[in-house]
Design a protein around this motif. Structure first.
Motif, PDB file in Angstrom:
ATOM      1  N   MET A  24       5.279   5.448   1.291  1.00  0.00           N
ATOM      2  CA  MET A  24       5.360   7.007   0.704  1.00  0.00           C
ATOM      3  C   MET A  24       6.796   7.246   0.425  1.00  0.00           C
ATOM      4  O   MET A  24       7.218   7.844  -0.388  1.00  0.00           O
ATOM      5  N   ALA A  25       7.688   6.866   1.527  1.00  0.00           N
ATOM      6  CA  ALA A  25       8.976   7.041   1.345  1.00  0.00           C
ATOM      7  C   ALA A  25       9.601   6.193   0.268  1.00  0.00           C
ATOM      8  O   ALA A  25      10.495   6.660  -0.638  1.00  0.00           O
ATOM      9  N   MET A  26       9.088   4.928  -0.064  1.00  0.00           N
ATOM     10  CA  MET A  26       9.699   4.040  -1.024  1.00  0.00           C
ATOM     11  C   MET A  26       9.118   4.774  -2.452  1.00  0.00           C
ATOM     12  O   MET A  26       9.746   4.683  -3.444  1.00  0.00           O
ATOM     13  N   GLU A  27       8.039   5.367  -2.396  1.00  0.00           N
ATOM     14  CA  GLU A  27       7.606   5.967  -3.725  1.00  0.00           C
ATOM     15  C   GLU A  27       8.453   7.404  -4.117  1.00  0.00           C
ATOM     16  O   GLU A  27       8.582   7.531  -5.192  1.00  0.00           O
ATOM     17  N   TYR A  28       8.714   7.940  -3.114  1.00  0.00           N
ATOM     18  CA  TYR A  28       9.646   9.116  -3.213  1.00  0.00           C
ATOM     19  C   TYR A  28      10.781   8.684  -3.932  1.00  0.00           C
ATOM     20  O   TYR A  28      11.462   9.256  -4.775  1.00  0.00           O
ATOM     21  N   LEU A  29      11.380   7.645  -3.437  1.00  0.00           N
ATOM     22  CA  LEU A  29      12.697   7.126  -3.562  1.00  0.00           C
ATOM     23  C   LEU A  29      12.714   6.178  -5.073  1.00  0.00           C
ATOM     24  O   LEU A  29      13.511   5.986  -5.630  1.00  0.00           O
ATOM     25  N   GLN A  30      11.310   6.203  -5.605  1.00  0.00           N
ATOM     26  CA  GLN A  30      11.094   5.590  -6.929  1.00  0.00           C
ATOM     27  C   GLN A  30      11.441   4.042  -6.937  1.00  0.00           C
ATOM     28  O   GLN A  30      12.036   3.641  -8.060  1.00  0.00           O
ATOM     29  N   LYS A  43      10.560  -3.113  -3.835  1.00  0.00           N
ATOM     30  CA  LYS A  43       9.754  -3.098  -2.860  1.00  0.00           C
ATOM     31  C   LYS A  43       9.539  -4.527  -2.285  1.00  0.00           C
ATOM     32  O   LYS A  43       9.619  -4.893  -0.967  1.00  0.00           O
ATOM     33  N   THR A  44       9.585  -5.615  -3.097  1.00  0.00           N
ATOM     34  CA  THR A  44       9.243  -7.012  -2.609  1.00  0.00           C
ATOM     35  C   THR A  44      10.587  -7.496  -1.958  1.00  0.00           C
ATOM     36  O   THR A  44      10.393  -8.142  -1.033  1.00  0.00           O
ATOM     37  N   VAL A  45      11.701  -7.194  -2.338  1.00  0.00           N
ATOM     38  CA  VAL A  45      12.715  -7.805  -1.736  1.00  0.00           C
ATOM     39  C   VAL A  45      12.978  -7.226  -0.277  1.00  0.00           C
ATOM     40  O   VAL A  45      13.031  -7.804   0.518  1.00  0.00           O
ATOM     41  N   ALA A  46      12.880  -5.613  -0.508  1.00  0.00           N
ATOM     42  CA  ALA A  46      12.757  -5.187   1.171  1.00  0.00           C
ATOM     43  C   ALA A  46      11.797  -5.759   1.875  1.00  0.00           C
ATOM     44  O   ALA A  46      12.032  -6.009   3.173  1.00  0.00           O
ATOM     45  N   ALA A  47      10.553  -6.110   1.424  1.00  0.00           N
ATOM     46  CA  ALA A  47       9.403  -6.865   2.333  1.00  0.00           C
ATOM     47  C   ALA A  47       9.964  -8.064   2.734  1.00  0.00           C
ATOM     48  O   ALA A  47       9.865  -8.432   3.965  1.00  0.00           O
ATOM     49  N   LEU A  48      10.461  -8.931   1.822  1.00  0.00           N
ATOM     50  CA  LEU A  48      11.029 -10.103   2.285  1.00  0.00           C
ATOM     51  C   LEU A  48      12.218 -10.231   3.319  1.00  0.00           C
ATOM     52  O   LEU A  48      12.152 -11.008   4.161  1.00  0.00           O
ATOM     53  N   LEU A  49      13.127  -9.063   3.148  1.00  0.00           N
ATOM     54  CA  LEU A  49      14.071  -8.944   4.183  1.00  0.00           C
ATOM     55  C   LEU A  49      13.561  -8.690   5.528  1.00  0.00           C
ATOM     56  O   LEU A  49      13.890  -9.096   6.300  1.00  0.00           O
ATOM     57  N   ALA A  50      12.399  -7.801   5.503  1.00  0.00           N
ATOM     58  CA  ALA A  50      11.724  -7.193   6.609  1.00  0.00           C
ATOM     59  C   ALA A  50      11.355  -8.723   7.441  1.00  0.00           C
ATOM     60  O   ALA A  50      11.495  -8.786   8.609  1.00  0.00           O
ATOM     61  N   PHE A 103       0.794  -1.180   0.010  1.00  0.00           N
ATOM     62  CA  PHE A 103      -0.225  -0.032  -0.095  1.00  0.00           C
ATOM     63  C   PHE A 103       0.958   1.209  -0.079  1.00  0.00           C
ATOM     64  O   PHE A 103       1.510   1.486   1.128  1.00  0.00           O
ATOM     65  N   PRO A 104       0.996   2.124  -1.119  1.00  0.00           N
ATOM     66  CA  PRO A 104       1.742   3.262  -1.161  1.00  0.00           C
ATOM     67  C   PRO A 104       1.549   4.154  -0.395  1.00  0.00           C
ATOM     68  O   PRO A 104       2.237   5.173   0.037  1.00  0.00           O
ATOM     69  N   GLY A 105       0.233   4.197   0.475  1.00  0.00           N
ATOM     70  CA  GLY A 105      -0.208   5.130   1.352  1.00  0.00           C
ATOM     71  C   GLY A 105       0.236   5.115   2.665  1.00  0.00           C
ATOM     72  O   GLY A 105       0.263   6.045   3.460  1.00  0.00           O
ATOM     73  N   ASN A 106       0.932   3.988   3.017  1.00  0.00           N
ATOM     74  CA  ASN A 106       1.436   3.805   4.189  1.00  0.00           C
ATOM     75  C   ASN A 106       2.797   4.710   4.177  1.00  0.00           C
ATOM     76  O   ASN A 106       3.450   5.175   3.631  1.00  0.00           O
TER      77      ASN A 106
END
Length: 304
Positions: free
Chosen positions: A162-168, A174-181, A155-158
């Motif tokens: 929003m920071a991920m969207e700014y960083l493009q 995003k999926t890799v970041a989520a899996l690492l988290a 959800f980009p509104g989280n």
């Protein structure tokens, strides 16, 4: 299936199904193990209550850190006028950096968690109260931040989204970041078990897989559950996500994994801490913080 679609399915299965499967496997592995004498299983209710109070206190402290560091960068940005509340923040005005600054709160809580984890590793407090404080600060610092990377990828509104969207960031990034988290969520749950087990007064309380699971339930899982009404009382009034969803989700994501992993935790040395004699200090601290939240922060503090 797109990367975001995959995450939308995998994340809830991971959060709910993962601990259940791991815990069930632990029960199966522990069957038939010798159990300590019943006398050694007496609960230390003073420790349970202290853990409950400190869980609630540390949740709110970490949440305050998160919101404060969401507000401060905006306060120094021309055109933005942020306001800090007891369960949220808001701002007027517009600036391209506002979206990026939505990620600074999660970063701040992770830094606090890392500092407390270092404290536990290098110079663990002898006092059970202070050790519990460090454990719960590390716990909340991680589990209030890491799930935001998963939610933000979907959800980009989280805030982090929003920071991920700014960083493009692309969908695969995003999926890799989520899996690492998600991997970090499990790893941190296992790592926090060792300092938690050192709170045991006698070695026999954590001598087997079953006893370790029972002890984690007594000093973490049950206190965390009992602390939820205290946390919610500090956050009302507000929308459901502001008041209840965040603490409940953090409890499920963090403590369920800790409870599920307790059976294979690295053995720890019992009796490292001095016993909790009184819960007066955490109780007074929680009351003071509740008053600060409702008398000062609830009306809102403008940073402009």
């Amino acid at each position: 299936m797109t990367p975001i679609g995959f995450l939308s399915v995998f994340a809830p299965v991971f959060a709910l199904g993962g601990p259940l499967l791991l815990g069930a496997y632990g029960v199966w592995r522990s069957r038939g193990q010798a159990r300590p004498p019943v006398a050694s299983l007496a609960w230390d209710w003073t420790l349970v209550v202290a853990s409950m109070l400190l869980y609630a206190l540390c949740f709110s402290l970490i949440f305050f850190v998160q919101e404060l560091f969401l507000v401060l960068p905006k306060a120094f940005t021309p055109g933005l006028r942020p306001t800090l509340f007891h369960n949220n923040h808001n701002w007027d005005g517009d600036h391209p950096l506002a979206k990026l600054f939505q990620g600074t709160g999660a970063l701040a809580t992770l830094i606090v968690a890392a500092a407390c984890a270092y404290w536990l590793r290098r110079c663990p407090p002898r006092s059970a109260l202070w050790r519990l404080f460090a454990i719960w600060m590390a716990f909340h610092g991680c589990y209030q931040a890491l799930p935001q990377f998963v939610v933000g990828a979907i959800f980009p509104g989280n805030d982090v989204g929003m920071a991920m969207e700014y960083l493009q960031w692309s969908a695969p990034t995003k999926t890799v970041a989520a899996l690492l988290a998600m991997a970090a969520i499990v790893w941190i749950a296992v790592r926090l078990l060792r300092p938690l087990l050192t709170l045991a007064a006698q070695p026999e309380r954590i001598a087997s897989a079953g006893r370790r699971s029972a002890f984690v339930f007594q000093v973490a899982t049950l206190p965390g559950l009992l602390a939820l009404p205290l946390i919610i009382a500090m956050r009302v009034p507000g929308s459901l996500d502001q008041v209840a969803i965040v603490p409940v989700a953090e409890y499920v994501i963090g403590l369920w994994w800790m409870q599920a992993a307790a059976w294979f935790a690295i053995p720890a040395r019992a009796g490292e801490t001095t016993a909790v004699r009184s819960v007066a200090i955490p109780l007074l601290a929680l009351i003071a913080l509740t008053l600060v939240f409702h008398l000062l922060l609830r009306p809102g503090i403008a940073f402009y």
